[in-house]
Motif scaffolding. Sequence first.
Motif, mmCIF file in Angstrom:
data_model
loop_
_atom_site.group_PDB
_atom_site.id
_atom_site.type_symbol
_atom_site.label_atom_id
_atom_site.label_comp_id
_atom_site.label_asym_id
_atom_site.label_seq_id
_atom_site.Cartn_x
_atom_site.Cartn_y
_atom_site.Cartn_z
ATOM 1 N N SER A 213 -3.393 3.558 -2.242
ATOM 2 C CA SER A 213 -3.585 2.579 -3.299
ATOM 3 C C SER A 213 -2.700 1.371 -3.025
ATOM 4 O O SER A 213 -1.656 1.484 -2.381
ATOM 5 C CB SER A 213 -3.233 3.174 -4.669
ATOM 6 N N SER B 197 0.849 -1.195 0.000
ATOM 7 C CA SER B 197 0.000 0.000 0.000
ATOM 8 C C SER B 197 0.886 1.248 0.000
ATOM 9 O O SER B 197 1.681 1.448 0.916
ATOM 10 C CB SER B 197 -0.910 -0.001 1.240
ATOM 11 N N GLU C 213 -14.656 -7.871 -1.002
ATOM 12 C CA GLU C 213 -16.115 -7.910 -1.051
ATOM 13 C C GLU C 213 -16.611 -9.341 -1.256
ATOM 14 O O GLU C 213 -17.591 -9.773 -0.638
ATOM 15 C CB GLU C 213 -16.624 -7.007 -2.184
ATOM 16 N N ASP D 26 -1.246 -1.101 -10.253
ATOM 17 C CA ASP D 26 -2.304 -0.739 -9.311
ATOM 18 C C ASP D 26 -3.351 -1.858 -9.262
ATOM 19 O O ASP D 26 -4.025 -2.130 -10.261
ATOM 20 C CB ASP D 26 -2.961 0.570 -9.731
ATOM 21 N N THR E 172 -5.642 -1.966 -6.614
ATOM 22 C CA THR E 172 -6.566 -1.536 -5.559
ATOM 23 C C THR E 172 -7.976 -2.054 -5.804
ATOM 24 O O THR E 172 -8.609 -2.635 -4.915
ATOM 25 C CB THR E 172 -6.595 -0.003 -5.462
ATOM 26 N N LEU E 173 -8.486 -1.853 -7.025
ATOM 27 C CA LEU E 173 -9.851 -2.276 -7.342
ATOM 28 C C LEU E 173 -9.978 -3.790 -7.230
ATOM 29 O O LEU E 173 -10.977 -4.304 -6.698
ATOM 30 C CB LEU E 173 -10.232 -1.811 -8.744
ATOM 31 N N LEU E 174 -8.963 -4.516 -7.690
ATOM 32 C CA LEU E 174 -8.992 -5.976 -7.599
ATOM 33 C C LEU E 174 -9.046 -6.425 -6.149
ATOM 34 O O LEU E 174 -9.833 -7.325 -5.802
ATOM 35 C CB LEU E 174 -7.759 -6.556 -8.298
ATOM 36 N N ARG E 175 -8.225 -5.820 -5.307
ATOM 37 C CA ARG E 175 -8.242 -6.179 -3.888
ATOM 38 C C ARG E 175 -9.583 -5.864 -3.246
ATOM 39 O O ARG E 175 -10.081 -6.600 -2.403
ATOM 40 C CB ARG E 175 -7.110 -5.457 -3.147
ATOM 41 N N GLN E 176 -10.178 -4.744 -3.601
ATOM 42 C CA GLN E 176 -11.486 -4.388 -3.050
ATOM 43 C C GLN E 176 -12.543 -5.407 -3.466
ATOM 44 O O GLN E 176 -13.399 -5.792 -2.671
ATOM 45 C CB GLN E 176 -11.879 -2.989 -3.521
ATOM 46 N N MET E 177 -12.467 -5.857 -4.720
ATOM 47 C CA MET E 177 -13.423 -6.865 -5.200
ATOM 48 C C MET E 177 -13.201 -8.197 -4.479
ATOM 49 O O MET E 177 -14.164 -8.875 -4.120
ATOM 50 C CB MET E 177 -13.267 -7.044 -6.713
ATOM 51 N N GLU E 178 -11.946 -8.569 -4.242
ATOM 52 C CA GLU E 178 -11.647 -9.800 -3.520
ATOM 53 C C GLU E 178 -12.180 -9.729 -2.092
ATOM 54 O O GLU E 178 -12.756 -10.697 -1.589
ATOM 55 C CB GLU E 178 -10.143 -10.043 -3.500
#
Length: 503
Positions: free
Chosen positions: A97, A88, A128, A118, A120-126
Amino acid sequence: MDKGSVETVLHLTDVLPQIILILDEAGVVDDHNPGIRELLPAGVSSIKGERLDAYLHPWEPGDAQRFHALLQSARGKSHGPWADYAISFKNSWSGRSIYRAELHRRRDEGGCLLILEDVTLLRQMEEEYRRVQRIQSLLPLIKGYANDFKERLQILYGSVDFIREILKNPDPPDEKSTASMHESLDGILRHLERSNGKLDAILGLSTASRNSGDSFSLESCLRDAVERSLMGSNKQQDLSLAPDLPPFRGNYEKISQMFQNILLNAVQAGTEAYKIEITTELVERKGRDSVLIGIADHGPGMTMDILPRVQQPFFTTRDNADGLGLFIAKNIALEYNGSLDIESSPGAGTRVHIYLPLNADAPAAPERPSLPPGLKILVLDDNAEVQEVWERLLYQLGIFGSFAASTSQLYEKFERALESDYPFYLVILEDDGEEIPDVFHTLKRLKRLQPGLPAIYAATSPMNYTPEELKAEGFSAVLRKPFRFPDLHNALLQAVHVAANRD
């Protein structure tokens, strides 16, 4: 890779979302593509000739250590193709990020090629996805507890109606009816306490300890758990219990829940009929008298790759299981300063060892001062019906309680009392569950008006703060909802005790 090749690579990667950097063996940036601007302060567009770690700032200490180790590998002798981390960074020095850092060693020229992507979005989806999975895994657990609550509610409704019918009679109840009412009230309290224990399990075993409770027989608790767990199964029990086990002080429902979770695993370990062996033994462990409870099945056992994972939350090898049973059981044992160990091997079944330190001979607590006569306290609680409960319980202790539904009302009453000859001796502040509770700020303001003011922290389960953290915020005692009359009395005594020692 010569300088011309490096420039060609960077030119071709200008349009890619990844950040590409060429580092020498000292960690100095030889070149980079424009994507690096995402991680640089405003106004800085190039860091050629600069040390990379002087400009990229990881968010957490652990990220900084991993990133430092990654850069160190650029100076090492290893020629591994790449190292992969999720780190991060402070994005533009203001946001956060998460980047995947991939390092490629340059075999001939020295130094390395660093690629930051980056994710970040992938980690957030994982995250969730994992959250949804956790919720789905909890549904069978909640359904089972809901059925149990329905049964308990029937007992509570029936007991209350029985008492109401007796009290409708204009004549005073006779001795037999009075005894029956007391027995019904004891049953109501017992089932409420057990239901609260179930809620603690659903909420993930709150960090606040509820070790206090009535003394009870571990043998009776274990037999009760065995009866509940084996009911309707093709398994039999083989009990070998130590005689004259001392009484155990704690939360009956929690200890029973621990036994039941382990026993249900033993019942479900195999489809064939077999005996589940349950033993108790008085032992000395870590210098303390303890009881060792053993629960063994004759199921298929577990392999070495599964055994270390069975106490992790949400891990299960069975369909339609929540994977929380052993996790909850272990945490209950730890809450009582005990331990839970598992032995298993394929074809030999599984045996669980539970160590619980005995507390019957614990030294008596030092004598505390009694509650001062005519004590006047101020309670912050925004529920009018709960305020009525506070008032009735405080009245039984000879305490005058005043109540506020908001902080503004609290300050008004507190300041008005300070101006009179009868200020409040103590305050009880309810935490409304916010991440940073207003009660911390509220107590600081009250203590500026009245230094040394004793305060009790009241909160629903689970609590987000340890007793040490609450003490550092100025609280003298903790009261968890739902609480019993003895819990309130003990919290008040503790707050008075702290105030007396301070004086």
